[in-house]
Design a protein around this motif. Structure first.
Motif, short mmCIF file in Angstrom:
data_model
loop_
_atom_site.label_atom_id
_atom_site.label_comp_id
_atom_site.label_asym_id
_atom_site.label_seq_id
_atom_site.Cartn_x
_atom_site.Cartn_y
_atom_site.Cartn_z
N ARG A 33 0.83 -1.21 0.00
CA ARG A 33 0.00 0.00 0.00
C ARG A 33 0.86 1.25 0.00
N ALA A 34 2.01 1.22 0.68
CA ALA A 34 2.90 2.39 0.73
C ALA A 34 3.58 2.62 -0.61
N VAL A 35 3.93 1.54 -1.31
CA VAL A 35 4.62 1.65 -2.59
C VAL A 35 3.65 2.01 -3.72
N ASN A 36 2.39 1.58 -3.62
CA ASN A 36 1.40 1.81 -4.68
C ASN A 36 0.17 2.55 -4.13
N PRO A 37 0.33 3.78 -3.66
CA PRO A 37 -0.82 4.47 -3.06
C PRO A 37 -1.90 4.83 -4.07
N GLU A 38 -1.53 4.99 -5.34
CA GLU A 38 -2.52 5.39 -6.34
C GLU A 38 -3.59 4.32 -6.56
N LEU A 39 -3.33 3.10 -6.14
CA LEU A 39 -4.31 2.04 -6.29
C LEU A 39 -5.37 2.07 -5.18
N PHE A 40 -5.07 2.74 -4.08
CA PHE A 40 -5.95 2.69 -2.92
C PHE A 40 -6.56 4.04 -2.56
N ILE A 41 -6.03 5.13 -3.09
CA ILE A 41 -6.54 6.45 -2.78
C ILE A 41 -7.66 6.79 -3.74
N LYS A 42 -8.72 7.33 -3.21
CA LYS A 42 -9.86 7.73 -4.03
C LYS A 42 -9.45 8.89 -4.94
N PRO A 43 -9.79 8.87 -6.24
CA PRO A 43 -9.40 9.94 -7.16
C PRO A 43 -9.97 11.28 -6.72
N ASN A 44 -9.17 12.32 -6.87
CA ASN A 44 -9.55 13.67 -6.49
C ASN A 44 -9.67 14.50 -7.77
N LYS A 45 -10.88 14.73 -8.23
CA LYS A 45 -11.11 15.39 -9.52
C LYS A 45 -10.54 16.81 -9.60
N PRO A 46 -10.73 17.67 -8.58
CA PRO A 46 -10.16 19.03 -8.71
C PRO A 46 -8.64 19.03 -8.85
N VAL A 47 -7.97 18.15 -8.14
CA VAL A 47 -6.51 18.08 -8.25
C VAL A 47 -6.12 17.57 -9.63
N MET A 48 -6.87 16.61 -10.17
CA MET A 48 -6.57 16.10 -11.51
C MET A 48 -6.75 17.19 -12.55
N VAL A 49 -7.80 17.98 -12.44
CA VAL A 49 -8.05 19.07 -13.40
C VAL A 49 -6.94 20.11 -13.29
N PHE A 50 -6.57 20.47 -12.06
CA PHE A 50 -5.49 21.45 -11.87
C PHE A 50 -4.19 20.95 -12.49
N GLY A 51 -3.85 19.69 -12.29
CA GLY A 51 -2.63 19.13 -12.85
C GLY A 51 -2.65 19.09 -14.37
#
Length: 95
Positions: A33-51
């Motif tokens: 879980r520490a090495v692959n956090p993107e698999l377990f963290i819920k997507p954050n749409k505002p941060v994705m749009v900003f990026g």
């Protein structure tokens, strides 16, 4: 089925015999879980749009700098031995 029963099923799917879809329901180690956090963290749409907007603006700025540099090449008019005029870019002796 009432709304209370439905909300209880959504809150505790494992108690009702249901499994959570995806990797969130899988048994994994803390290291995984520490090495692959993107698999377990819920997507954050505002941060994705900003990026996405930020990366797009950076690429556009680099393209703009490239275009300005090409257009800003210092040109001069050269006359060859036959008397014809040619436009040439200034070059250094290192070119």
């Amino acid at each position: 089925m009432s709304d209370q029963e439905a909300s209880k099923r959504k809150e505790n799917p494992e108690k009702n015999g249901l499994r959570t879809p995806g990797l969130r329901g899988a048994k994994t180690t803390t290291l995984f879980r520490a090495v692959n956090p993107e698999l377990f963290i819920k997507p954050n749409k505002p941060v994705m749009v900003f990026g996405l907007v930020t990366i797009t603006l950076c690429v556009c700025y680099l393209g703009y700098l490239h275009a300005v540099t090409e257009n800003n090449q210092q040109l001069y008019e050269a006359i060859d031995s036959e008397g014809q005029r040619h436009m040439r870019r200034k070059s250094s002796k290192w070119d």
